[in-house]
Design a protein around this motif. Structure first.
Motif, PDB file in Angstrom:
ATOM      1  N   SER A  11      -0.741  -1.963  -2.757  1.00  0.00           N
ATOM      2  CA  SER A  11      -1.164  -0.988  -3.775  1.00  0.00           C
ATOM      3  C   SER A  11      -1.150  -1.615  -5.163  1.00  0.00           C
ATOM      4  O   SER A  11      -0.385  -1.213  -6.041  1.00  0.00           O
ATOM      5  CB  SER A  11      -0.251   0.244  -3.723  1.00  0.00           C
ATOM      6  OG  SER A  11      -0.352   0.885  -2.480  1.00  0.00           O
ATOM      7  N   TYR A  12      -1.988  -2.621  -5.345  1.00  0.00           N
ATOM      8  CA  TYR A  12      -2.093  -3.282  -6.638  1.00  0.00           C
ATOM      9  C   TYR A  12      -2.725  -2.323  -7.655  1.00  0.00           C
ATOM     10  O   TYR A  12      -3.651  -1.597  -7.315  1.00  0.00           O
ATOM     11  CB  TYR A  12      -2.952  -4.547  -6.497  1.00  0.00           C
ATOM     12  CG  TYR A  12      -2.979  -5.392  -7.744  1.00  0.00           C
ATOM     13  CD1 TYR A  12      -2.020  -6.368  -7.951  1.00  0.00           C
ATOM     14  CD2 TYR A  12      -3.940  -5.190  -8.723  1.00  0.00           C
ATOM     15  CE1 TYR A  12      -2.024  -7.139  -9.107  1.00  0.00           C
ATOM     16  CE2 TYR A  12      -3.947  -5.942  -9.882  1.00  0.00           C
ATOM     17  CZ  TYR A  12      -2.990  -6.917 -10.068  1.00  0.00           C
ATOM     18  OH  TYR A  12      -2.990  -7.666 -11.216  1.00  0.00           O
ATOM     19  N   GLY A  40      -7.707  -5.117  -4.204  1.00  0.00           N
ATOM     20  CA  GLY A  40      -6.566  -4.524  -3.524  1.00  0.00           C
ATOM     21  C   GLY A  40      -6.833  -3.126  -3.012  1.00  0.00           C
ATOM     22  O   GLY A  40      -7.985  -2.703  -2.866  1.00  0.00           O
ATOM     23  N   TYR A  41      -5.715  -2.417  -2.775  1.00  0.00           N
ATOM     24  CA  TYR A  41      -5.815  -1.088  -2.175  1.00  0.00           C
ATOM     25  C   TYR A  41      -4.860  -0.123  -2.876  1.00  0.00           C
ATOM     26  O   TYR A  41      -4.176   0.677  -2.246  1.00  0.00           O
ATOM     27  CB  TYR A  41      -5.511  -1.163  -0.676  1.00  0.00           C
ATOM     28  CG  TYR A  41      -6.448  -0.314   0.153  1.00  0.00           C
ATOM     29  CD1 TYR A  41      -7.734  -0.754   0.428  1.00  0.00           C
ATOM     30  CD2 TYR A  41      -6.065   0.925   0.636  1.00  0.00           C
ATOM     31  CE1 TYR A  41      -8.606   0.014   1.177  1.00  0.00           C
ATOM     32  CE2 TYR A  41      -6.927   1.705   1.386  1.00  0.00           C
ATOM     33  CZ  TYR A  41      -8.196   1.242   1.653  1.00  0.00           C
ATOM     34  OH  TYR A  41      -9.061   2.013   2.384  1.00  0.00           O
ATOM     35  N   GLY A  42      -4.838  -0.215  -4.206  1.00  0.00           N
ATOM     36  CA  GLY A  42      -4.034   0.708  -4.990  1.00  0.00           C
ATOM     37  C   GLY A  42      -4.805   1.973  -5.315  1.00  0.00           C
ATOM     38  O   GLY A  42      -5.735   2.352  -4.598  1.00  0.00           O
ATOM     39  N   SER A  44      -7.468   4.408  -6.497  1.00  0.00           N
ATOM     40  CA  SER A  44      -8.905   4.157  -6.478  1.00  0.00           C
ATOM     41  C   SER A  44      -9.455   3.853  -7.868  1.00  0.00           C
ATOM     42  O   SER A  44      -9.131   4.528  -8.850  1.00  0.00           O
ATOM     43  CB  SER A  44      -9.641   5.367  -5.901  1.00  0.00           C
ATOM     44  OG  SER A  44     -11.047   5.175  -5.982  1.00  0.00           O
ATOM     45  N   THR A  45     -10.282   2.817  -7.947  1.00  0.00           N
ATOM     46  CA  THR A  45     -11.027   2.515  -9.176  1.00  0.00           C
ATOM     47  C   THR A  45     -12.507   2.839  -8.987  1.00  0.00           C
ATOM     48  O   THR A  45     -13.331   2.459  -9.815  1.00  0.00           O
ATOM     49  CB  THR A  45     -10.884   1.031  -9.554  1.00  0.00           C
ATOM     50  OG1 THR A  45     -11.490   0.221  -8.529  1.00  0.00           O
ATOM     51  CG2 THR A  45      -9.422   0.635  -9.715  1.00  0.00           C
ATOM     52  N   TYR A  57      -9.131  -6.238 -11.800  1.00  0.00           N
ATOM     53  CA  TYR A  57      -8.881  -5.855 -10.412  1.00  0.00           C
ATOM     54  C   TYR A  57      -9.821  -4.736  -9.982  1.00  0.00           C
ATOM     55  O   TYR A  57     -10.375  -3.999 -10.802  1.00  0.00           O
ATOM     56  CB  TYR A  57      -7.425  -5.423 -10.214  1.00  0.00           C
ATOM     57  CG  TYR A  57      -7.073  -4.058 -10.777  1.00  0.00           C
ATOM     58  CD1 TYR A  57      -7.060  -2.924  -9.956  1.00  0.00           C
ATOM     59  CD2 TYR A  57      -6.750  -3.895 -12.121  1.00  0.00           C
ATOM     60  CE1 TYR A  57      -6.737  -1.674 -10.470  1.00  0.00           C
ATOM     61  CE2 TYR A  57      -6.424  -2.656 -12.636  1.00  0.00           C
ATOM     62  CZ  TYR A  57      -6.418  -1.547 -11.809  1.00  0.00           C
ATOM     63  OH  TYR A  57      -6.107  -0.309 -12.312  1.00  0.00           O
ATOM     64  N   SER A  59      -9.933  -1.709  -6.720  1.00  0.00           N
ATOM     65  CA  SER A  59      -9.309  -1.105  -5.541  1.00  0.00           C
ATOM     66  C   SER A  59     -10.389  -0.481  -4.669  1.00  0.00           C
ATOM     67  O   SER A  59     -11.275   0.217  -5.166  1.00  0.00           O
ATOM     68  CB  SER A  59      -8.302  -0.032  -5.945  1.00  0.00           C
ATOM     69  OG  SER A  59      -7.858   0.672  -4.789  1.00  0.00           O
ATOM     70  N   ARG A  61      -9.550   1.599  -2.223  1.00  0.00           N
ATOM     71  CA  ARG A  61      -9.065   2.884  -1.717  1.00  0.00           C
ATOM     72  C   ARG A  61     -10.045   3.983  -2.131  1.00  0.00           C
ATOM     73  O   ARG A  61     -10.636   3.923  -3.214  1.00  0.00           O
ATOM     74  CB  ARG A  61      -7.676   3.194  -2.273  1.00  0.00           C
ATOM     75  CG  ARG A  61      -7.047   4.466  -1.679  1.00  0.00           C
ATOM     76  CD  ARG A  61      -5.692   4.742  -2.315  1.00  0.00           C
ATOM     77  NE  ARG A  61      -4.725   3.709  -1.989  1.00  0.00           N
ATOM     78  CZ  ARG A  61      -4.011   3.676  -0.875  1.00  0.00           C
ATOM     79  NH1 ARG A  61      -4.156   4.630   0.040  1.00  0.00           N
ATOM     80  NH2 ARG A  61      -3.151   2.705  -0.660  1.00  0.00           N
TER      81      ARG A  61
END
Length: 387
Positions: A11-12, A40-42, A44-45, A57, A59, A61
């Motif tokens: 969860s970056y 990553g999977y932090g 949601s972006t 970064y 994400s 997610r």
């Protein structure tokens, strides 16, 4: 400028201990003049580039109430990473990969061949079957077995978090270096001053699962006599009372005996948990040093505690014996049983002078700066970045 991408399912940038480690690597690579992106999977972006502490970064997610869609999105993580890099990068010099699904690793190998870039795997754990209800049948266990025994070969360089993993991957990988838990220690708030108090405060913070022996910790405190119990405060942060009993198998009688000296705080924000550790006299961590997970990993909780200036009370597992010295920067238990915990707590209670406890806090902080700040390992990381 050289270009590097870090790929992680953690969860970056701020969601977990793994994300903290990946951010440290991102900062090291940036200091080495790489243009860095973390995928990553932090939180949601919406698949757009964001910036955290000067690091770009993305994400992958998704915000969706549809569980099937969320699972499908996770399964497609490798495909989405491959497509994004292929469409947006003409040049790629380095891929640093944490742990992914088998299908995603296949995509990473395709990227290696496409760009002729350096591949680095950051290896931080190797589970034991005892951690899981269904043992070796657990999906997380099987995924880790696949990564550690099937994926890594001479195509890869490896950063191993422990001596155990370093020795394992030296048999298969191209180059291997050992880098323990690392953080931006210099920017972590700490405390070395000790105020007079009639209580010595011990705290555990985390989600223990079956890795951290909370049952033995609480039962160990329950072995203290009443005079000793009046001198201690025990904080448990991250689990509630029902979880202690049902998940951690803590004895109800032990909880009852501790009475008011036991404070159960449940789940809190990470920053709040770290502040509890900072304000404590000792943090707590007990693991079965004989199991593979304890040999292969390196407890982030210990480094976070040292960074705060709080000496840990723990037993030796992983490579901790290389760093921790009893009554200098820590209190060392002889093993992982309740009796071992009790004896270690008694040893801590014998250190009554504020100046002696302040000495230990100062040593703990200095150890964190000298051995666990990310800047210490830039030259070592360079040796696996340059083909």
């Amino acid at each position: 400028m050289k270009k590097a991408i870090i790929i992680t399912e953690n969860s970056y940038p701020e969601g977990d201990a793994g994300a903290v480690r990946q951010h440290a690597f991102a900062k090291m690579l940036s200091d080495m003049d790489y243009e860095v992106l973390v995928i990553g999977y932090g939180k949601s972006t919406e698949e757009k580039i964001c910036v955290y502490d000067n690091i770009n970064y993305i994400s992958y997610r998704v915000n969706s109430l549809n569980k099937i869609y969320r699972v499908w999105n996770r399964i497609r993580f490798g495909d989405k990473v491959f497509d994004y890099i292929s469409q947006n990068y003409k040049q790629l010099d380095l891929l640093l990969v944490v742990d992914l699904m088998p299908s995603a690793f296949k995509k990473i190998v395709q990227l290696k061949k496409k760009y002729n870039c350096t591949l680095i795997h950051d290896s931080v754990e190797w589970y034991s079957k005892e951690e899981f209800r269904y043992g070796k049948l657990d999906l997380a266990y099987r995924r880790k077995e696949f990564t550690n025994t099937k994926v890594i070969d001479e195509m890869w360089n490896v950063v191993a978090i422990s001596t155990f993993l370093e020795k394992h991957f030296q048999k298969f990988a191209n180059r291997v270096v050992r880098i323990p838990v690392i953080m931006d220690i210099k920017n972590i708030e700490y405390r070395t001053k000790v105020e007079p108090s009639d209580k010595i405060v011990f705290s555990y913070a985390g989600g223990p699962g079956k890795k951290d022996f909370l049952r033995e910790i609480i039962s160990g405190f329950a072995l203290l006599n009443q005079t000793e119990l009046h001198k201690v405060e025990l904080n448990i942060i991250g689990v509630n009372k029902d979880q202690l009993i049902n998940m951690c198998e803590v004895d109800k009688k032990a909880i009852a005996k501790l009475g008011d000296c036991l404070k159960i705080h449940g789940r809190v924000e990470r920053s709040v948990a770290i502040n509890y550790i900072r304000q404590s006299d000792y943090s707590l961590l007990i693991r079965d040093e004989n199991l593979r997970y304890a040999k292969a990993g390196f407890p982030t909780k210990i480094v976070e505690s040292l960074a705060c200036g709080t000496p840990p009370l723990c037993n030796y597992s992983s490579d901790l014996e290389l760093y921790l010295k009893d009554r200098q920067n820590s209190i060392i238990a002889n093993g992982h049983t309740s009796k071992d915990v009790c004896e270690a707590v008694k040893n801590a209670l014998c250190i009554v002078k504020e100046k002696d406890r302040a000495f230990m806090r100062k040593n703990a902080r200095e150890l964190a700066l000298n051995c666990f700040d990310y800047s210490v390992y830039k030259d070592l990381l360079f040796t696996v970045c340059d083909e």
